[in-house]
Design a protein around this motif. Structure first.
Motif, PDB file in Angstrom:
ATOM      1  N   GLY A 134       0.804  -1.216   0.000  1.00 60.15           N
ATOM      2  CA  GLY A 134       0.000   0.000   0.000  1.00 60.15           C
ATOM      3  C   GLY A 134       0.836   1.265   0.000  1.00 60.15           C
ATOM      4  N   ARG A 135       1.997   1.196  -0.650  1.00 58.96           N
ATOM      5  CA  ARG A 135       2.913   2.337  -0.676  1.00 58.96           C
ATOM      6  C   ARG A 135       2.695   3.182  -1.927  1.00 58.96           C
ATOM      7  NH1 ARG A 135       4.810   3.451   4.208  1.00 58.96           N
ATOM      8  NH2 ARG A 135       6.181   1.869   5.073  1.00 58.96           N
ATOM      9  N   PRO A 136       2.466   4.486  -1.766  1.00 60.54           N
ATOM     10  CA  PRO A 136       2.381   5.342  -2.954  1.00 60.54           C
ATOM     11  C   PRO A 136       3.724   5.348  -3.692  1.00 60.54           C
ATOM     12  CG  PRO A 136       1.736   6.533  -0.958  1.00 60.54           C
ATOM     13  CD  PRO A 136       2.336   5.248  -0.521  1.00 60.54           C
ATOM     14  N   PHE A 137       3.663   5.301  -5.010  1.00 59.04           N
ATOM     15  CA  PHE A 137       4.926   5.304  -5.757  1.00 59.04           C
ATOM     16  C   PHE A 137       4.765   5.976  -7.108  1.00 59.04           C
ATOM     17  CE2 PHE A 137       2.694   1.464  -7.039  1.00 59.04           C
ATOM     18  CZ  PHE A 137       2.941   1.349  -8.396  1.00 59.04           C
ATOM     19  N   VAL A 138       5.886   6.405  -7.675  1.00 55.63           N
ATOM     20  CA  VAL A 138       5.937   6.825  -9.069  1.00 55.63           C
ATOM     21  C   VAL A 138       7.060   6.057  -9.741  1.00 55.63           C
ATOM     22  CG1 VAL A 138       4.994   9.155  -8.924  1.00 55.63           C
ATOM     23  CG2 VAL A 138       7.406   8.808  -8.488  1.00 55.63           C
ATOM     24  N   ILE A 139       6.916   5.863 -11.039  1.00 53.50           N
ATOM     25  CA  ILE A 139       7.956   5.160 -11.786  1.00 53.50           C
ATOM     26  C   ILE A 139       8.715   6.180 -12.627  1.00 53.50           C
ATOM     27  CG2 ILE A 139       8.424   3.356 -13.484  1.00 53.50           C
ATOM     28  CD1 ILE A 139       5.694   2.105 -12.626  1.00 53.50           C
TER      29      ILE A 139
END
Ligand code: GTP
Ligand code: MG
Length: 209
Positions: A134-139
């Protein structure tokens, strides 16, 4: 984003050694040699703060850097480099997973891939890990300067087909810094949300429930 100060805090391998300042943290993760440390340095406008190397597997600890006395960048050890001794490799997965699973002040993870190559199985595994926790992330797909603009477009849509269209991918170059504004926007939004007490929002497409 104006970087007024940036400095190394400490290295750690396990939670008891993580900083206890409670500041929001942004983690940088990706395959060994993909350009994690270069991304950190170029975002900050510093050259040697995060150690870069043409020898893969250079960063084998979790390194914490404090920015503007307000938030921290976390340079995680790269995964998937075949020539690293197996006993070192065995420690990496748990080291990264423990950080991702337990760190309450981790507000954003930046998953880095190489725009020249198709995202690997390990990149997919990392993405799944982030969603599961449930970790917000960007690639961020880096080394964009090594491609023509045509190839950049083609490779971006290939990466997005592999990693999921719901996960936007930011093309980046540590040489030209193109893409830096978009990355900073993601970072400052998450840091501000943390400061205002907003709960962390799971990434779209999350199946972690
Ligand atoms: P480990 O810590 O070993 O896992 O590597 P890392 O992911 O931190 O990679 P690092 O930043 O050390 O970069 C690896 C190599 O790629 C270095 O030779 C960098 O100069 C080069 N590199 C990184 N980013 C870019 C980029 O955007 N463009 C170009 N042309 N080279 C890059
Ligand atoms: Mg590194």
């Amino acid at each position: 984003m104006r970087v007024k100060s940036a400095g190394f805090i400490k290295s750690a391998t396990s939670p008891e050694h993580y900083p206890r300042d409670g500041r929001p943290e942004i983690a940088f993760m990706g395959r060994s040699n993909v350009g994690k440390s270069s991304l950190i340095n170029s975002l900050l406008g510093t050259k040697g703060l995060a150690k870069t190397s043409s020898t893969p597997g250079r960063t084998q600890l979790i390194n914490f850097f404090l920015i503007n006395a307000a938030f921290s960048f976390v340079d995680l050890p790269g995964y998937g480099y075949a020539r690293v001794p197996s006993e070192v490799k065995r420690e990496w997965g748990p080291m990264i997973e423990k950080y991702l699973a337990t760190r309450p002040n981790l507000v954003l993870s930046i998953l880095i891939t190489d725009l020249r190559h198709e995202p690997s199985k390990l990149d997919l595994l990392m993405r799944d890990w982030l969603i599961e926790k449930g970790r917000p992330f960007v690639i961020v797909a880096t080394k964009a300067d090594k491609l023509s603009s045509n190839q950049r477009r083609t490779n971006l849509s290939r990466a997005s087909a592999v990693l999921g269209k719901e996960n936007p991918i930011i093309a980046y170059s540590a040489i030209t810094r193109s893409g830096a504004d978009r990355i900073w926007k993601e970072i400052t939004t998450r840091v501000a949300d943390f400061g205002s007490g907003k709960p962390l929002v799971k990434p779209s497409g999350s199946h972690a429930d």
